[in-house]
Design a protein around this motif. Structure first.
Motif, mmCIF file in Angstrom:
data_model
loop_
_atom_site.group_PDB
_atom_site.id
_atom_site.type_symbol
_atom_site.label_atom_id
_atom_site.label_comp_id
_atom_site.label_asym_id
_atom_site.label_seq_id
_atom_site.Cartn_x
_atom_site.Cartn_y
_atom_site.Cartn_z
ATOM 1 N N TYR A 217 0.751 -1.117 -0.285
ATOM 2 C CA TYR A 217 0.036 0.102 0.021
ATOM 3 C C TYR A 217 0.836 1.033 -0.010
ATOM 4 O O TYR A 217 0.295 2.329 0.052
ATOM 5 C CB TYR A 217 -1.000 -0.098 1.215
ATOM 6 N N TRP A 218 2.096 0.781 -0.106
ATOM 7 C CA TRP A 218 3.119 1.941 -0.248
ATOM 8 C C TRP A 218 3.568 2.188 -1.812
ATOM 9 O O TRP A 218 3.596 3.008 -2.707
ATOM 10 C CB TRP A 218 4.151 2.217 0.750
ATOM 11 N N VAL A 219 4.239 0.924 -1.998
ATOM 12 C CA VAL A 219 4.717 1.027 -3.490
ATOM 13 C C VAL A 219 3.821 0.838 -4.522
ATOM 14 O O VAL A 219 3.726 1.536 -5.625
ATOM 15 C CB VAL A 219 5.388 -0.601 -3.606
ATOM 16 N N GLY A 220 2.415 0.098 -4.498
ATOM 17 C CA GLY A 220 1.533 0.162 -5.474
ATOM 18 C C GLY A 220 0.961 1.465 -5.662
ATOM 19 O O GLY A 220 0.980 2.056 -6.919
ATOM 20 N N PRO A 221 0.604 2.327 -4.766
ATOM 21 C CA PRO A 221 0.059 3.636 -4.773
ATOM 22 C C PRO A 221 0.991 4.731 -5.514
ATOM 23 O O PRO A 221 0.676 5.561 -6.365
ATOM 24 C CB PRO A 221 -0.652 4.100 -3.758
ATOM 25 N N LEU A 222 2.244 4.425 -4.780
ATOM 26 C CA LEU A 222 3.348 5.700 -5.385
ATOM 27 C C LEU A 222 3.803 5.352 -6.893
ATOM 28 O O LEU A 222 3.872 6.348 -7.616
ATOM 29 C CB LEU A 222 4.390 5.358 -4.476
ATOM 30 N N VAL A 223 3.902 3.981 -7.481
ATOM 31 C CA VAL A 223 3.944 3.586 -8.674
ATOM 32 C C VAL A 223 3.111 4.113 -9.633
ATOM 33 O O VAL A 223 3.178 4.839 -10.543
ATOM 34 C CB VAL A 223 4.404 2.059 -8.843
ATOM 35 N N GLY A 224 1.695 3.862 -9.060
ATOM 36 C CA GLY A 224 0.547 4.292 -9.996
ATOM 37 C C GLY A 224 0.409 5.612 -9.946
ATOM 38 O O GLY A 224 0.129 6.184 -11.143
ATOM 39 N N GLY A 225 0.787 6.387 -9.067
ATOM 40 C CA GLY A 225 0.535 7.963 -8.908
ATOM 41 C C GLY A 225 1.849 8.520 -9.915
ATOM 42 O O GLY A 225 1.422 9.481 -10.718
ATOM 43 N N ALA A 226 3.001 8.055 -9.807
ATOM 44 C CA ALA A 226 3.883 8.472 -10.709
ATOM 45 C C ALA A 226 3.948 8.385 -12.095
ATOM 46 O O ALA A 226 4.019 9.117 -12.956
ATOM 47 C CB ALA A 226 5.295 7.846 -10.126
ATOM 48 N N VAL A 227 3.439 7.168 -12.472
ATOM 49 C CA VAL A 227 2.982 6.733 -13.917
ATOM 50 C C VAL A 227 1.812 7.710 -14.251
ATOM 51 O O VAL A 227 2.223 8.187 -15.472
ATOM 52 C CB VAL A 227 2.681 5.341 -14.097
ATOM 53 N N ALA A 228 0.756 7.917 -13.522
ATOM 54 C CA ALA A 228 -0.134 8.948 -13.985
ATOM 55 C C ALA A 228 0.433 10.166 -14.306
ATOM 56 O O ALA A 228 0.200 10.822 -15.342
ATOM 57 C CB ALA A 228 -1.100 8.900 -12.998
ATOM 58 N N GLY A 229 1.300 10.711 -13.330
ATOM 59 C CA GLY A 229 2.018 11.950 -13.403
ATOM 60 C C GLY A 229 2.694 12.167 -14.569
ATOM 61 O O GLY A 229 2.603 13.203 -15.567
ATOM 62 N N ILE A 230 3.571 11.037 -14.939
ATOM 63 C CA ILE A 230 4.427 11.079 -16.246
ATOM 64 C C ILE A 230 3.628 11.244 -17.481
ATOM 65 O O ILE A 230 3.700 11.864 -18.294
ATOM 66 C CB ILE A 230 5.309 9.865 -16.332
ATOM 67 N N VAL A 231 2.744 10.299 -17.503
ATOM 68 C CA VAL A 231 1.896 10.093 -18.728
ATOM 69 C C VAL A 231 1.158 11.410 -19.027
ATOM 70 O O VAL A 231 1.279 11.871 -20.219
ATOM 71 C CB VAL A 231 0.752 8.894 -18.537
ATOM 72 N N TYR A 232 0.245 11.797 -17.938
ATOM 73 C CA TYR A 232 -0.454 13.034 -18.346
ATOM 74 C C TYR A 232 0.375 14.213 -18.751
ATOM 75 O O TYR A 232 0.076 15.074 -19.481
ATOM 76 C CB TYR A 232 -1.401 13.363 -17.124
ATOM 77 N N THR A 233 1.492 14.546 -17.759
ATOM 78 C CA THR A 233 2.444 15.621 -18.178
ATOM 79 C C THR A 233 2.978 15.728 -19.592
ATOM 80 O O THR A 233 2.894 16.585 -20.354
ATOM 81 C CB THR A 233 3.435 15.518 -17.117
ATOM 82 N N TYR A 234 3.294 14.525 -20.010
ATOM 83 C CA TYR A 234 4.161 14.298 -21.160
ATOM 84 C C TYR A 234 3.478 14.071 -22.265
ATOM 85 O O TYR A 234 3.825 14.233 -23.509
ATOM 86 C CB TYR A 234 5.277 13.345 -21.308
ATOM 87 N N VAL A 235 1.873 13.787 -22.244
ATOM 88 C CA VAL A 235 1.249 13.520 -23.160
ATOM 89 C C VAL A 235 0.255 14.759 -23.593
ATOM 90 O O VAL A 235 0.007 14.971 -24.803
ATOM 91 C CB VAL A 235 0.497 12.092 -23.102
ATOM 92 N N TYR A 236 -0.252 15.341 -22.488
ATOM 93 C CA TYR A 236 -1.316 16.382 -22.527
ATOM 94 C C TYR A 236 -0.816 17.789 -22.311
ATOM 95 O O TYR A 236 -1.351 18.951 -22.770
ATOM 96 C CB TYR A 236 -2.445 15.793 -21.551
ATOM 97 N N LEU A 237 0.001 17.796 -21.436
ATOM 98 C CA LEU A 237 0.418 19.185 -21.051
ATOM 99 C C LEU A 237 1.559 19.777 -21.909
ATOM 100 O O LEU A 237 2.445 18.947 -22.284
ATOM 101 C CB LEU A 237 1.005 19.338 -19.385
#
Length: 249
Positions: A217-237
């Motif tokens: 419940y640390w590794v899973g959410p942090l990885v998921g959050g990081a991937v979402a941040g990278i995807v949205y930032t570099y694809v849409y922003l």
């Protein structure tokens, strides 16, 4: 393109930043108190019977409503993260500095711990439920589930609360965030527990003394959050879109 930044001490300890940490503490406390409290109430009403479909729906609805309120009341002060995974995802996308993000984490974890202690006190010492894997679910399956559902949460945060091009949809950001959490709990609850939030899992673990599987419940959410941040930032922003100020997010 927003870049990851460590941040300045004077900015992270400004009056506005200190107010933001207090807001994160209060919002996380209220969210965890209601969310964990709903699970305790279910256990009390059913004499600790296994979670049934009706109970799952009730707990998911309570978490969704509580998060909607927790995000809304802190949105104009701290951005209403209420979740270390959200903060981490925003830091990876350059929306908040690492130093300020770390202090957000401390406020969120303290809020969760205090909420869990309060629940222990006001319920007459009833057991504080912790997140755990469902029957037949291994650590890998649980970890992947937490990565996926947290990705959905943080991606929603970016799309409705962060993206400068969101337009009027930003008004409903707390609603959308609450709804995705409720929906994800319905989907993931019987398998990984549907945490999506290290603070939500950590506070009850501290008070109950049960840290079994807490790393998921640390590794899973942090990885998921990081991937979402990278995807949205570099694809849409885009490069001409400035990151949100640390006092806001």
């Amino acid at each position: 393109m927003p870049a990851i930044a460590f941040g300045r001490v004077d900015d992270s300890f400004s009056v506005a930043s200190l107010k933001a940490y207090v807001a994160e503490f209060i919002s996380t406390l209220l969210f965890v108190f209601a969310g964990v409290g709903s699970a305790i109430a279910y256990n009390k009403l059913t004499s600790n019977a296994p979670l049934d479909p009706a109970g799952l729906v009730a707990v998911a609805v309570c978490h969704g409503l509580a998060l909607f309120v927790a995000v809304a009341i802190a949105a104009n002060i701290s951005g209403g993260h209420v979740n270390p995974a959200v903060t981490f995802g925003l830091a990876v996308g350059g929306q908040i500095t690492l130093l300020t993000g770390l202090l957000y984490w401390i406020a969120q974890l303290l809020g969760s711990i205090v909420a869990s202690f309060l629940l222990k006190l006001v319920t007459g010492g009833l057991a504080i439920p912790t997140h755990g894997l469902g029957d037949g679910i291994g650590a890998v399956e649980g970890l992947v589930m937490e990565v996926v559902v947290t990705f959905a949460l943080v991606y929603t945060v970016y799309a409705t609360a962060v993206d400068p091009g969101k337009g009027s949809i930003g008004i409903i950001a707390p609603i959308a965030i609450g709804l995705i959490v409720g929906a994800n709990i319905l989907a993931a609850g019987p398998f990984s527990g549907g945490s999506m939030n290290p603070a939500r899992s950590f506070g009850p673990a501290v008070v109950s003394g049960n840290f079994a599987g807490i790393w998921i419940y640390w590794v899973g959410p942090l990885v998921g959050g990081a991937v979402a941040g990278i995807v949205y930032t570099y694809v849409y922003l885009h490069q001409d879109q400035a990151p949100v100020a640390t006092s806001e997010f």
